[in-house]
Design a protein around this motif. Structure first.
Motif, mmCIF file in Angstrom:
data_model
loop_
_atom_site.group_PDB
_atom_site.id
_atom_site.type_symbol
_atom_site.label_atom_id
_atom_site.label_comp_id
_atom_site.label_asym_id
_atom_site.label_seq_id
_atom_site.Cartn_x
_atom_site.Cartn_y
_atom_site.Cartn_z
ATOM 1 N N ASP A 228 0.831 -1.209 0.000
ATOM 2 C CA ASP A 228 0.000 0.000 0.000
ATOM 3 C C ASP A 228 0.866 1.260 0.000
ATOM 4 O O ASP A 228 0.641 2.196 0.775
ATOM 5 C CB ASP A 228 -0.951 0.009 1.201
ATOM 6 C CG ASP A 228 -1.899 -1.175 1.195
ATOM 7 O OD1 ASP A 228 -2.139 -1.735 0.112
ATOM 8 O OD2 ASP A 228 -2.388 -1.555 2.274
ATOM 9 N N GLN A 230 3.883 1.657 0.999
ATOM 10 C CA GLN A 230 4.757 1.786 2.166
ATOM 11 C C GLN A 230 6.050 1.015 1.912
ATOM 12 O O GLN A 230 6.035 -0.072 1.348
ATOM 13 C CB GLN A 230 4.074 1.243 3.420
ATOM 14 C CG GLN A 230 2.785 1.970 3.788
ATOM 15 C CD GLN A 230 2.086 1.295 4.948
ATOM 16 O OE1 GLN A 230 2.652 1.137 6.030
ATOM 17 N NE2 GLN A 230 0.851 0.878 4.740
ATOM 18 N N GLU A 255 3.790 7.161 -0.741
ATOM 19 C CA GLU A 255 2.835 8.232 -0.457
ATOM 20 C C GLU A 255 3.546 9.579 -0.550
ATOM 21 O O GLU A 255 4.741 9.695 -0.261
ATOM 22 C CB GLU A 255 2.229 8.059 0.936
ATOM 23 C CG GLU A 255 1.337 6.836 1.093
ATOM 24 C CD GLU A 255 0.005 6.968 0.362
ATOM 25 O OE1 GLU A 255 -0.266 8.049 -0.206
ATOM 26 O OE2 GLU A 255 -0.770 5.989 0.371
ATOM 27 N N LYS A 272 3.385 9.121 -5.140
ATOM 28 C CA LYS A 272 2.209 8.462 -5.710
ATOM 29 C C LYS A 272 1.478 9.359 -6.709
ATOM 30 O O LYS A 272 1.018 8.895 -7.760
ATOM 31 C CB LYS A 272 1.271 8.051 -4.574
ATOM 32 C CG LYS A 272 0.002 7.352 -5.000
ATOM 33 C CD LYS A 272 -0.845 7.028 -3.775
ATOM 34 C CE LYS A 272 -2.199 6.474 -4.152
ATOM 35 N NZ LYS A 272 -3.035 6.231 -2.942
ATOM 36 N N LEU A 287 3.809 -5.520 -6.358
ATOM 37 C CA LEU A 287 3.086 -5.034 -5.182
ATOM 38 C C LEU A 287 3.024 -6.133 -4.134
ATOM 39 O O LEU A 287 3.508 -7.239 -4.353
ATOM 40 C CB LEU A 287 1.702 -4.511 -5.563
ATOM 41 C CG LEU A 287 0.843 -5.296 -6.572
ATOM 42 C CD1 LEU A 287 0.204 -6.490 -5.919
ATOM 43 C CD2 LEU A 287 -0.212 -4.399 -7.175
ATOM 44 N N SER A 289 0.087 -6.236 -1.702
ATOM 45 C CA SER A 289 -1.246 -6.320 -1.127
ATOM 46 C C SER A 289 -2.239 -6.181 -2.275
ATOM 47 O O SER A 289 -1.931 -6.547 -3.411
ATOM 48 C CB SER A 289 -1.432 -5.225 -0.071
ATOM 49 O OG SER A 289 -2.689 -5.342 0.554
ATOM 50 N N PRO A 292 -4.503 -0.583 -5.908
ATOM 51 C CA PRO A 292 -5.444 0.532 -5.740
ATOM 52 C C PRO A 292 -6.507 0.520 -6.834
ATOM 53 O O PRO A 292 -6.349 -0.133 -7.868
ATOM 54 C CB PRO A 292 -4.537 1.766 -5.855
ATOM 55 C CG PRO A 292 -3.379 1.306 -6.684
ATOM 56 C CD PRO A 292 -3.166 -0.132 -6.331
ATOM 57 N N LYS A 333 -12.526 -5.536 -6.009
ATOM 58 C CA LYS A 333 -11.434 -6.304 -5.414
ATOM 59 C C LYS A 333 -11.107 -7.540 -6.242
ATOM 60 O O LYS A 333 -9.932 -7.864 -6.470
ATOM 61 C CB LYS A 333 -11.821 -6.709 -3.987
ATOM 62 C CG LYS A 333 -10.654 -7.113 -3.113
ATOM 63 C CD LYS A 333 -11.101 -7.177 -1.656
ATOM 64 C CE LYS A 333 -9.928 -7.408 -0.726
ATOM 65 N NZ LYS A 333 -10.356 -7.384 0.694
#
Length: 549
Positions: A228, A230, A255, A272, A287, A289, A292, A333
């Motif tokens: 995400d 991070q 971010e 981002k 990635l 997770s 987006p 999702k």
């Protein structure tokens, strides 16, 4: 337990056709249908018919919000997007067909719904229909007063709809509100075309998730989205290894307010807000997770996922709040997951968990081991004392006791914090709460990366966190406290196979746990999910291969 009966789409199913079936359940399989055995195996069979989720023409376009529940009113399923994705309970089906005539598969599914108030539902994507199956006009006309939206679509009914709000479109709302418009649209038989138009408009903001990629539009660039956005976990440690020996541009998206954007290595980091074109044209995107919502890419997608799960994920978990309250939650999702080309697991034993949770039907599952764990193995061997001294000095602790690392996971209910005073007589208790949790956690709260804490740990205590597989792989004495087990499985659910595997180190009583920790009573547990790999060579070679495609 389940029989499979091959039929034609228009075969009339009668009592005589099924009277000799001896199993508890039956699935009717037509030439226009595919059944995913992994997804079917994950369905929780109970004493009733079961409606499951499905694909249509290999696409997921469903808008259902019902899959956050295990049982729903049958009226909620009587919508245009209904398909006969049914696992039939044989005895109940025999009783139904004894009382009524013979039916096509679609009509039989509708008759099940029309003859009972509720039905079991399961969100696993069991069925895939090659084409849109339809009810017979006779059935729609016969039950038009109850079929409502189906009646509008197939039978030209003039009637207001009281249905699951997630399946209603703007055209339904307008027709319900204005009788004249309702009459006009019905009289001119415009509803089917208008329904398709409004459905397309509703899904349009997310069409990029289902569009085919164009590899020719990509460049030899690798982009990390991290966990995400991070800079941590598997992404961090793979990235740090790859920038040492790579001759193509590599970037890590963060971010906009991340301080790493202003460090000496800032040429590798991209905010981002400036990353969309970079992601879209990168040959490889990595990635850790879920992607987006604005995820647009033409390249190959690698998902490094962040751990072997104990708690159930996505399709395996009901997720009632998300399904009911997040707009097009499952549609978005699911289709984001379908963009994945390679999905990394820590051990082959974990593969089936992700196959049922994420329906990775077109994804290559690669069990090369997590980069995070490869880093940990090397650090415990080479840097343990240095990192330990740094952390102890930071918190003013002497090196006179073993270090117990407490790593609880996030919970969505009140949980009485574990008292640490007794343990602190024997251990330095360093606690790191879950980053998304506001729950009270005792012990000395620390902010170090979980990986650094595992490097120095003498004992690891957790609950339902996948971090336990890291500590087991590092041969650290490991304990799991699950004194809220019944509450946890009721709200989230766990994988029985994983719980059974970890049973020797699970505690359901706090006092027993504390006594075993104090007296160093420990089971040297060898889980079947423990990672055995030591480096990222296979993963990096595969990424380079895709990069040069």
């Amino acid at each position: 337990m389940i029989s499979f009966m091959n039929i034609q789409e228009n075969t009339l199913i009668s009592y005589n056709l099924i009277k000799d079936i001896k199993t508890d359940y039956v699935i009717f399989n037509t030439e226009n249908m595919f059944i995913d055995k992994y997804q079917l195996h994950a369905v929780n069979l109970s004493n009733d018919h079961i409606f499951t989720d499905y694909l249509l023409d290999d696409d997921y376009t469903n808008q259902w919000s019902i899959f956050g529940e295990s049982q729903v009113d049958t009226s909620l399923l009587l919508a245009v997007n209904f398909q006969p994705a049914m696992i039939f309970h044989v005895e109940k089906l025999k009783r139904l067909l004894k009382e009524h005539n013979e039916y096509t598969l679609f009509d039989l599914s509708l008759m099940v719904l029309l003859n009972q108030a509720t039905i079991l539902v399961d969100g696993h994507v069991v069925f895939s229909f090659n084409q849109n199956l339809k009810p017979t006009k006779h059935l729609v006309q016969s039950y038009g007063d109850r079929l409502e939206q189906l009646g509008r679509y197939y039978g030209n009914q003039i009637k207001c709809i009281n249905n699951d709000a997630s399946t209603l479109l703007s055209i339904d709302t307008l027709m319900n509100r204005f009788n004249l418009l309702n009459f006009f649209i019905s009289k001119l038989k415009l509803y089917p075309a208008l329904y398709r138009y409004f459905l397309k408009r509703k899904l349009k903001p997310y069409q990029h998730l289902v569009q085919e990629r164009n590899i020719k539009a990509t460049k030899q660039i690798i982009v990390f989205l991290g966990f995400d956005f991070q800079y941590r976990g598997n992404s961090k440690y793979l990235f740090e290894e790859m920038i040492q020996n790579n001759h193509v541009p590599i970037y890590f998206i963060l971010e906009d307010n991340d301080p790493l954007l202003h460090t000496n290595n800032s040429n590798y980091f991209v905010p981002k807000s400036q990353s969309s074109k970079l992601i879209e044209h990168a040959r490889v995107v990595i990635l850790e997770s879920f992607a987006p919502d604005d995820f647009i890419t033409n390249g190959y997608v690698f998902n490094l996922w962040h751990g072997t799960p104990i708690k159930k994920l996505f399709l395996d978990s009901l997720e009632p709040y998300q399904n009911q309250n997040i707009f097009l939650y499952k549609y978005r999702k699911y289709n984001k997951l379908m963009r994945t080309d390679y999905f990394l697991t820590d051990h082959p034993s974990a593969d089936n968990l992700f196959k049922t949770a994420f329906h990775l039907k077109n994804t290559n599952i690669i069990h090369y081991g997590y980069p995070r764990l490869h880093y940990l193995k090397a650090q415990r061997l080479n840097q343990q004392h240095t990192i330990k001294d740094t952390i102890l000095n930071k918190y003013g602790l002497s090196n006179d006791k073993p270090i117990l690392i407490y790593l609880p996971t996030w919970k969505d209910y009140d949980y009485e914090p574990l008292e640490m005073k007794q343990l602190e007589q024997y251990f330095h208790v360093l606690s790191k709460p879950h980053p998304t949790s506001n729950a009270t956690v005792n012990g000395k709260i620390v902010e170090e990366a979980t990986e650094d804490l595992l490097v120095i740990a003498d004992v690891v205590l957790s609950d339902y966190s996948s971090v336990i597989f890291d500590s087991l792989a590092l041969n650290i004495p490991s304990y799991l406290l699950m004194d809220d087990y019944e509450t946890y499985i009721a709200t989230r659910g766990v994988y029985d196979s994983v719980i059974n595997d970890l049973q020797p180190i699970i505690y359901y009583n706090r006092e027993t746990l504390i006594q075993d920790l104090i007296y160093k009573t420990h089971v040297a547990h060898s889980s079947k999910f423990i990672n055995q790999t030591t480096n990222n060579d296979q993963l990096i070679n595969l990424i380079k291969k895709r990069l040069n495609t």
